[in-house]
Design an enzyme around this catalytic site. Structure first.
Site: not given
Ligand code: VG1
Ligand code: CO
Length: 585
Positions: A117-118, A301, A303, A305-306, A401
């Site tokens: 992801s990010h 981001d 992937d 989804d953000r 998302k």
């Molecule tokens: C974070 C965010 C959470 C989100 C998750 C995955 O998790 O706080 O809201 O769903 O990332 O997002 P954490 O446990 O690090 O707080 V993504 O865009 O990585 O799929």
């Molecule tokens: Co993501």
């Protein structure tokens, strides 16, 4: 071209630390590259799935470093475990919401997403793997805990080999992932077949979005002289999707997509759409720094989804974004024209959405952090629009998302609000109007990244002690609690958030220490479940302001008393030695 293969068992031993976090297993690439690391996890996944034999699954990722190598290994394990067909996004690419769309529209058994992801990418950075089930959403905890249990007892994996039994070589190496098409192989051991189909990475997803939004109206908005738009793909997976949607379909200018090439290391950056990591876009959208600042800026981001939504010199918090989308959805977005029955947000997300739900007279749900918790509510028709403060917004069109969904929603709202007016209504006007009607929820999140694990745990147990003391001092169950002798506002709830899913009754405990104040303000602490090394502490602060005159502050100013209090009572700086957070949003 060899069109047959064999299956061989290969002995292995358990590897520690393969527990799925908030959203999949995320580790450094070098960890995934260790012998058997990926093999063990994928075998543990396949062993935990019933009815896998002959099934069709999707496979793809965000294009980061080592995606393609991982895809090759996963294909061999899929064939070794009797999967019938693997549908792979062209070049191994499928953004997270597109994966969800593919699983749903083609009614697949599930899908495997390769993304962190990010988190940054590249040889020294992160990779991740996540399994999505047949509703298109991340596997629920019942599945991920089975996978984890299997990783602790695994003794062999089944992998496809060349017909001569050589285990090192890939019997499917002839399949070119850059060319769409179908190739079928025969398993010499039992004559079953295994098919690899390379599919378009965008078709199902883009078609779905086109069925939800009024693309003609949005094209008309793009054509208005008073409107300009800039999308930052942050060198992540959404570049090609963004070009197709914003330029080819909506007629945006050729330079309205920045950082639009998907790079294996995201150009060395954090592909995280927030004020810190998308600073270049933020500067471009600031009229003081850029006289040609666009009317709307947006980023997604790694992937896809953000999302982050910006107006001209104006930042929309994700908690406000989902609230505004919910408030306008029925009028502005064709997909929701039949009405909403409910909405949902993650616990740390500010309560702006709650006020909209109340206004609309619909159900409101508060779930733990992580998109997987929205799945049951959406499947049961009890929530159509969901959001997380972490730049996550989405709806029940998929079970992830969806950054581009959020952007198209905002474009639709702007188009709707500007209809028949001689000037395009600004994002700032839309949001301030919203605050006037519903009040403003000031919100900020402080992230302390890569803190020593022991120090992070010490903060959490200190907070547990504090909460225990506060609760113990009560003489009646509702008596307001004192958090700090110098702080006037009393606390009405001090707990570690627990959730019972209203659909299937499953429980999730320990989801974040929260302090809810008598005026509705909140301070929350939790540990991240997405990091790949050390621990990340997240501190969330929220305060509600009903009065229009008080709605014009910067968040840091408006929240200062609560931020100072939170830092003081948590002893966060003392325990971690960190004077400042890594990221403030
Ligand atoms: C974070 C965010 C959470 C989100 C998750 C995955 O998790 O706080 O809201 O769903 O990332 O997002 P954490 O446990 O690090 O707080 V993504 O865009 O990585 O799929
Ligand atoms: Co993501």
């Amino acid at each position: 071209m060899a069109s047959t293969f064999k299956v061989a068992p290969v002995p292995t031993t358990p590897i520690e630390g393969q527990k799925t976090g908030t959203s999949g297993l995320r580790k450094k690439v070098v960890v995934f590259q260790q012998p058997n690391y990926l093999h063990n996890w994928v075998q543990s996944l396949f062993s935990s799935l019933e009815a896998l034999k002959g099934s069709t699954i999707a496979l793809g990722g965000d294009g980061r470093y080592w995606n393609k190598e991982a895809i090759r290994i996963i294909c061999r394990l899929a064939a070794g475990n009797g999967v019938g067909t693997v549908k792979i996004g062209q070049n191994g690419i499928l953004c997270t919401p597109a994966m969800s769309a593919v699983i749903r529209s083609q009614k697949l058994y599930g899908g495997i997403i390769l993304t962190a992801s990010h988190n940054p990418g590249g040889p020294t950075n992160d990779l991740g793997i996540k399994y999505n089930v047949s509703n298109g959403g991340p596997a629920p905890e019942s599945v991920t805990s089975r996978i984890f249990a299997n990783t602790k007892s695994i003794s062999e994996y089944s992998i496809a080999t060349l017909p001569d039994g050589t285990t090192e070589d890939d019997p499917f190496a002839s399949v070119d992932l850059s060319v769409k098409g179908t190739t079928t192989f025969t398993n010499e051991t039992d004559s079953s077949t295994f098919t690899i189909e390379v599919i378009d990475s965008a078709d199902d997803y883009v078609n779905l979005l086109r069925s939800m939004f009024d693309f003609e109206k949005l094209s008309a908005l793009f054509a208005r002289p008073g409107f300009s738009f800039l999308f930052d793909a942050m060198s992540g997976v959404t570049g090609p999707y963004g070009r197709r949607i914003f330029i080819e379909l909506l007629g945006g200018k050729s330079d309205c997509v920045m950082r639009g090439e998907t790079l294996e290391d995201f150009g060395g950056g954090h592909p995280d759409p927030n004020l810190t990591y998308a600073a270049e876009l933020v500067a471009k959208c600031d009229p003081e720094q850029n006289p040609n600042a666009p009317d709307m800026g947006a980023a997604s981001d790694g992937d896809g989804d953000r999302n982050m939504i910006l107006g001209k010199g104006f930042f929309v918090t994700p908690s406000d974004s989902v609230a505004v989308i919910a408030a306008k959805a029925v009028e502005a977005i064709p997909y929701f024209s039949k009405g909403l029955s409910g909405v949902a947000r993650s616990m740390p997300t500010a309560g702006a959405l709650d006020r909209v739900a109340k206004g609309l007279g619909i159900e409101m749900h508060e779930v733990p952090t992580g998109w997987k918790y929205f799945g049951n509510l959406m499947d049961a028709g009890r929530a159509q629009i969901c959001g997380e403060e972490s730049f996550g917004t989405g709806s029940d069109h998929v079970r992830e998302k969806d950054g581009i969904f959020a952007i198209l929603s905002w474009l639709s709202i702007i188009a709707y609000e500007s209809e028949g007016k001689d000037k395009v209504v600004s994002i700032e006007e839309i949001v301030t109007e919203h605050w006037k009607k519903y009040g403003r929820n000031y919100f900020s999140r402080y992230d302390y990244e890569e803190v020593e694990t022991d120090a992070a745990n010490a903060v959490m147990s200190h907070l547990d002690d504090l909460q225990a003391k506060m609760n113990a001092a009560r003489t009646t169950p509702d008596e307001p609690m004192v958090i700090d002798p110098t702080f006037e506002t009393k606390v009405s709830v001090a707990d570690n958030f627990a959730y019972v899913d209203p659909v299937d009754g499953s429980e999730a405990k320990g989801q974040g220490r929260r302090f809810v104040f008598s005026d509705g303000s909140r301070v929350i602490f939790r540990l991240s479940g997405t990091g790949s090394s050390g621990a990340t502490i997240r501190m969330y602060v929220e305060r509600y302001e009903a009065d229009e005159a008080g709605q014009k502050e910067g968040a840091q100013v408006a929240l200062k008393p609560f931020i100072d209090l939170a830092l003081r009572v948590s002893k966060l700086q003392e325990f971690t030695g960190r004077e400042k957070p890594t990221v403030i949003t």
